[in-house]
Design an enzyme around this catalytic site. Structure first.
Site, mmCIF file in Angstrom:
data_model
loop_
_atom_site.group_PDB
_atom_site.id
_atom_site.type_symbol
_atom_site.label_atom_id
_atom_site.label_comp_id
_atom_site.label_asym_id
_atom_site.label_seq_id
_atom_site.Cartn_x
_atom_site.Cartn_y
_atom_site.Cartn_z
ATOM 1 N N LYS A 123 -0.821 1.552 -41.129
ATOM 2 C CA LYS A 123 -0.527 0.419 -40.227
ATOM 3 C C LYS A 123 -1.828 -0.303 -39.883
ATOM 4 C CE LYS A 123 0.004 0.942 -35.592
ATOM 5 N NZ LYS A 123 0.601 1.400 -34.333
ATOM 6 N N GLY A 173 7.215 -2.896 -32.070
ATOM 7 C CA GLY A 173 6.783 -3.461 -33.351
ATOM 8 C C GLY A 173 6.446 -2.387 -34.376
ATOM 9 N N THR A 174 5.703 -1.374 -33.947
ATOM 10 C CA THR A 174 5.260 -0.326 -34.877
ATOM 11 C C THR A 174 6.467 0.312 -35.569
ATOM 12 O OG1 THR A 174 3.309 0.118 -33.555
ATOM 13 C CG2 THR A 174 4.040 1.898 -35.018
ATOM 14 N N GLU A 232 0.864 -1.195 0.000
ATOM 15 C CA GLU A 232 0.000 0.000 0.000
ATOM 16 C C GLU A 232 0.894 1.236 0.000
ATOM 17 O OE1 GLU A 232 -2.759 0.321 3.206
ATOM 18 O OE2 GLU A 232 -3.862 -1.477 2.626
ATOM 19 N N ARG A 252 -3.905 5.227 -24.287
ATOM 20 C CA ARG A 252 -4.296 4.510 -25.509
ATOM 21 C C ARG A 252 -5.690 3.917 -25.390
ATOM 22 N NH1 ARG A 252 1.022 1.005 -26.196
ATOM 23 N NH2 ARG A 252 1.123 1.423 -23.957
HETATM 24 C C1 R5P Z 1 -0.326 3.690 -31.400
HETATM 25 O O1 R5P Z 1 -1.299 4.263 -31.860
HETATM 26 C C2 R5P Z 1 0.797 4.423 -30.731
HETATM 27 O O2 R5P Z 1 0.921 5.719 -31.218
HETATM 28 C C3 R5P Z 1 2.109 3.687 -30.885
HETATM 29 O O3 R5P Z 1 2.434 3.646 -32.273
HETATM 30 C C4 R5P Z 1 2.025 2.265 -30.384
HETATM 31 O O4 R5P Z 1 1.368 2.214 -29.151
HETATM 32 C C5 R5P Z 1 3.423 1.710 -30.240
HETATM 33 O O5 R5P Z 1 3.336 0.409 -29.744
HETATM 34 P P1 R5P Z 1 4.413 -0.694 -30.107
HETATM 35 O O6 R5P Z 1 5.762 -0.079 -29.916
HETATM 36 O O7 R5P Z 1 4.113 -1.808 -29.133
HETATM 37 O O8 R5P Z 1 4.140 -1.109 -31.524
#
Ligand code: R5P
Length: 311
Positions: free
Chosen positions: A191, A224-225, A36, A93
């Site tokens: 994407k 990943g993005t 806590e 998000r």
């Molecule tokens: C998505 O809309 C956000 O702007 C980021 O592109 C995303 O959250 C990045 O996540 P990750 O690095 O896991 O692909």
């Protein structure tokens, strides 16, 4: 004014305090044996204008609770005005219903912060601008584009020849803010999400052949993005690809993924404290947001314009 720091990012808190030449408020933000959160403020804050510095980054729930409990302690100690300073606002998000029977967690977190007793919010590069409207109190959303743009100018020749790339359609406005500061062109990645945490590049909107590209995103989580986008750009003929992001969430194996990717470098602000995890990884460097946050705090305390910072 007084500055109270939670435990999410002690280095940034200290840097903001140094920028303002104000010592951090004497306080203890600790844990009971069962985890806590326990807070005690060790100096008088009655009638004070207090800024609580705390990003709701990993561990997001613990850091959020610290923020809420600090605000409650200040409220009960009769602080005159309390500003929640969250360089990184976690849960952002989850800003809409993505299906039946799903929450809008960003709105819930905004409600919690408001109900705890915050009078204002100061944050930076919210995942989507409309989250400002989730708070029924004044909310300043700072832009990282000016400090990151300045860093690009200092590190890249002929910045107006660069191609700024938004890694998804949702980030176009943000990427445009950076591109227009550099007088550079803009391209967009189409994407598609194939599942939670999984994404792939469907199309590139714009001609990337022979161009030096800079991807600009609000955050990197699993990586990943950005890594997929960088590969698609190289496959499309780009000569080099770097990435600038505001918030380095860097979950799981993101650091290793970036290091193994075609990205030339990843540059992030220090809104989240991940220095320990990124130390020694050659592709990652930082731009501090402490002067920007500090200056915004100074302006709020003096009732001056914050938007003037971005003219
Ligand atoms: C998505 O809309 C956000 O702007 C980021 O592109 C995303 O959250 C990045 O996540 P990750 O690095 O896991 O692909």
């Amino acid at each position: 004014m007084k500055l109270l720091a939670g435990n999410s990012n002690p280095v940034l808190s200290q840097d903001v305090a140094s920028h303002l030449d104000v010592p951090l408020c004497r306080a203890q933000v600790k844990r009971f044996a069962d985890n806590e959160v326990w807070v005690t403020i060790d100096e008088n804050v009655r009638g004070e204008d207090v800024f609580v510095l705390q990003s709701t980054s990993y561990p997001a729930n613990d850091n959020l609770m610290e923020l809420l409990i600090c605000i409650d302690a200040l409220k009960r100690a009769s602080a005159k005005r309390i500003t929640a300073v969250m360089p990184y606002f976690g849960y952002a998000r989850q800003d809409r219903k993505t299906g039946g029977r799903t929450p809008i967690s960003a709105k819930l977190v905004a409600n919690l912060i408001t109900r705890a007793g915050a009078d204002r919010v100061l944050t930076m590069d919210l995942h989507s601008g409309q989250i400002q409207g989730f708070f029924d109190i004044p909310t300043d959303n700072l832009l990282a584009a000016p400090i990151l743009g300045q860093n690009i100018k200092e590190n890249y020749d002929n910045p107006s020849d660069l191609l700024i790339v938004s890694p998804d359609v949702g980030g176009v406005v943000r990427a445009l803010q950076l591109a227009s500061r550099l007088n550079a062109d803009l391209a967009i990645i189409d994407k598609r999400r194939s599942g939670p945490g999984k994404s792939e590049v469907a199309n590139i909107i714009g001609d990337v052949n022979g161009r030096r590209c800079i991807l600009f995103d609000d955050l990197i989580d699993g990586g990943g993005t950005l890594c997929n986008a960088a590969q698609a750009l190289i496959d499309g003929g780009a000569t080099e690809v770097s990435a600038y992001v505001t918030h380095g969430v860097l979950s799981g194996a993101a650091v290793e993924r970036v290091q193994a990717s075609v990205l030339k470098e990843l540059v992030m602000t220090d809104s989240i404290d991940v220095r320990e995890r990124t130390e020694g990884w050659a592709k990652i460097r930082y731009v501090t947001c402490a002067p920007l946050i500090g200056e915004a705090i100074r302006r709020i305390a003096n009732e001056e314009s914050v938007s003037k910072l971005f003219d």
